[in-house]
Design a protein around this motif. Structure first.
Motif, short mmCIF file in Angstrom:
data_model
loop_
_atom_site.label_atom_id
_atom_site.label_comp_id
_atom_site.label_asym_id
_atom_site.label_seq_id
_atom_site.Cartn_x
_atom_site.Cartn_y
_atom_site.Cartn_z
N THR A 44 0.83 -1.21 0.00
CA THR A 44 0.00 0.00 0.00
C THR A 44 0.86 1.25 0.00
O THR A 44 0.50 2.27 -0.62
CB THR A 44 -0.93 0.00 1.22
OG1 THR A 44 -1.72 -1.19 1.21
CG2 THR A 44 -1.85 1.21 1.21
N VAL A 52 -5.02 2.18 -4.25
CA VAL A 52 -5.33 1.70 -2.90
C VAL A 52 -6.82 1.42 -2.77
O VAL A 52 -7.24 0.45 -2.12
CB VAL A 52 -4.88 2.73 -1.85
CG1 VAL A 52 -5.36 2.33 -0.45
CG2 VAL A 52 -3.36 2.86 -1.85
N ARG A 244 -5.50 10.58 9.89
CA ARG A 244 -6.93 10.25 9.75
C ARG A 244 -7.82 11.37 10.25
O ARG A 244 -8.95 11.51 9.79
CB ARG A 244 -7.24 8.96 10.53
CG ARG A 244 -6.48 7.74 10.04
CD ARG A 244 -7.05 6.48 10.62
NE ARG A 244 -8.44 6.31 10.21
CZ ARG A 244 -9.22 5.29 10.62
NH1 ARG A 244 -8.72 4.38 11.43
NH2 ARG A 244 -10.46 5.19 10.21
N THR A 250 -8.67 10.02 4.21
CA THR A 250 -7.40 9.53 4.72
C THR A 250 -6.48 9.14 3.57
O THR A 250 -6.85 8.30 2.74
CB THR A 250 -7.61 8.31 5.63
OG1 THR A 250 -8.51 8.66 6.69
CG2 THR A 250 -6.29 7.84 6.22
N TRP A 252 -4.25 6.88 2.58
CA TRP A 252 -3.77 5.61 3.09
C TRP A 252 -2.37 5.27 2.61
O TRP A 252 -1.58 4.66 3.34
CB TRP A 252 -4.74 4.49 2.68
CG TRP A 252 -6.08 4.60 3.32
CD1 TRP A 252 -7.25 5.02 2.75
CD2 TRP A 252 -6.40 4.31 4.69
NE1 TRP A 252 -8.27 5.00 3.66
CE2 TRP A 252 -7.78 4.58 4.87
CE3 TRP A 252 -5.65 3.87 5.78
CZ2 TRP A 252 -8.42 4.40 6.09
CZ3 TRP A 252 -6.29 3.69 7.00
CH2 TRP A 252 -7.66 3.95 7.14
N HIS A 253 -2.04 5.65 1.38
CA HIS A 253 -0.71 5.34 0.87
C HIS A 253 0.37 6.09 1.65
O HIS A 253 1.42 5.54 1.95
CB HIS A 253 -0.63 5.66 -0.62
CG HIS A 253 -0.96 7.07 -0.97
ND1 HIS A 253 -2.07 7.73 -0.50
CD2 HIS A 253 -0.29 7.99 -1.74
CE1 HIS A 253 -2.09 8.96 -0.97
NE2 HIS A 253 -1.02 9.14 -1.71
N LEU A 255 -0.09 7.22 4.76
CA LEU A 255 -0.15 6.71 6.13
C LEU A 255 0.68 5.44 6.27
O LEU A 255 1.42 5.26 7.25
CB LEU A 255 -1.60 6.44 6.52
CG LEU A 255 -1.83 5.81 7.91
CD1 LEU A 255 -1.28 6.70 8.99
CD2 LEU A 255 -3.30 5.55 8.13
N MET A 256 0.58 4.54 5.29
CA MET A 256 1.36 3.30 5.35
C MET A 256 2.86 3.58 5.20
O MET A 256 3.68 2.95 5.86
CB MET A 256 0.90 2.34 4.26
CG MET A 256 -0.52 1.80 4.43
SD MET A 256 -0.74 0.83 5.95
CE MET A 256 -1.61 2.03 6.98
#
Length: 288
Positions: A44, A52, A244, A250, A252-253, A255-256
């Protein structure tokens, strides 16, 4: 007699080989299950946001987005969060190693009336959940004027940790007491015995305690969330939560990518000190 024993040993070797192969297959399958979330997190972090959100999910990105990592680290002031986390983690680490080592030495080697009862009381504190203590601790720290400072995160470590005290005490009880007697005959004090004999002999146990302390405080989320209010004083764990809550969608990419960067120091530390960690855990578990 020989004709009977040879088939027996052959069948025994076949059974042992089959058992090892079966055990290896089971361990590989279990390892794959455990590593599946890690693989998904890495995958991710190298995708675009559109990839994602696709369904069915894409396990291997069509194009590796290495730019996600520098973008994630500049998305929020992670250099400030990193500095704060390093400060708190290493301050607590120093306290955990030396204070708990000294307390464990006292419980393991010194003679005093009621020592075992006091040790049981210390160990019994591990049965009290932290959630039960949050409110009274917050009230105490608020009255001391410590809220929005690093004092509630660092100073309690100088009063000892029940788990680390127990672990180090188990190791110290395995060190021959004759070494203490010889040192006392030479005029060494109790503090000198701890510094010159116990500490050098307990490096594997101290390494294990250091790794436990580092990983716990590096990843601690609840305590900094409770006691820290200013954004410039937040730690990495709390900073990740901002991905978040600060934005409606969010990323996500990112965040990961930020999460992998955050946990990387713990992974490097573990593999670097793996030999000392395993040795310390094994020794503290079987001695005493």
């Amino acid at each position: 007699m020989a004709s009977i024993s040879i088939p027996f040993f052959r069948s025994r070797r076949v059974v042992e080989t089959s058992t090892r192969v079966l055990a290896t297959i089971i361990l590989i399958l279990l390892s794959a299950i455990v590593m599946l979330p890690v693989f998904w997190m890495i995958s991710t972090s190298l995708k675009s946001l559109q990839d994602v959100l696709k369904f069915p999910p894409i396990w291997i990105p069509n194009q590796f987005m290495w730019s996600n990592y520098p973008e994630a680290l500049t998305f929020l002031p992670f250099h400030i969060y990193f500095r704060n986390t390093v400060l708190i983690t290493f301050a607590v680490l120093i306290a955990d190693v030396f204070v708990n080592s000294l307390i464990a030495y006292a419980f393991a080697r010194l003679r005093a009336p009621g020592k075992e009862i006091l040790f049981i009381l210390v160990i019994s504190t591990m049965m009290v959940p932290y959630q039960v203590l949050m409110t009274p601790l917050y009230i105490i720290f608020h009255r001391l004027g410590w809220i929005d400072t690093y004092r509630p995160l660092i100073i309690p470590a100088f009063f000892g940790s029940a788990f680390l005290i127990f672990m180090l005490r188990q190791f110290y009880r395995g060190i021959p007491s004759e070494m203490d007697d010889s040192a006392r005959i030479d005029g060494c004090s109790y503090l000198g015995i701890w510094l010159r004999i116990i500490i050098p002999l307990s490096l594997p146990a101290l390494a294990a305690a250091s790794i436990f302390s580092f990983t716990y405080n590096w990843n601690d989320f609840l305590a900094p969330l409770i006691y820290i209010n200013s954004p410039e004083k937040m730690t990495l764990a709390v900073g990740l939560a901002y991905f978040r809550h600060r934005y409606s969608a969010t990323p996500w990419h990112l965040l990961m990518a930020a999460t992998i960067t955050t946990v990387l120091p713990c992974v490097i530390l573990f593999f670097t000190a793996q030999r000392y960690f395993i040795q310390g855990v094994v020794i503290t578990g079987v001695k005493g």
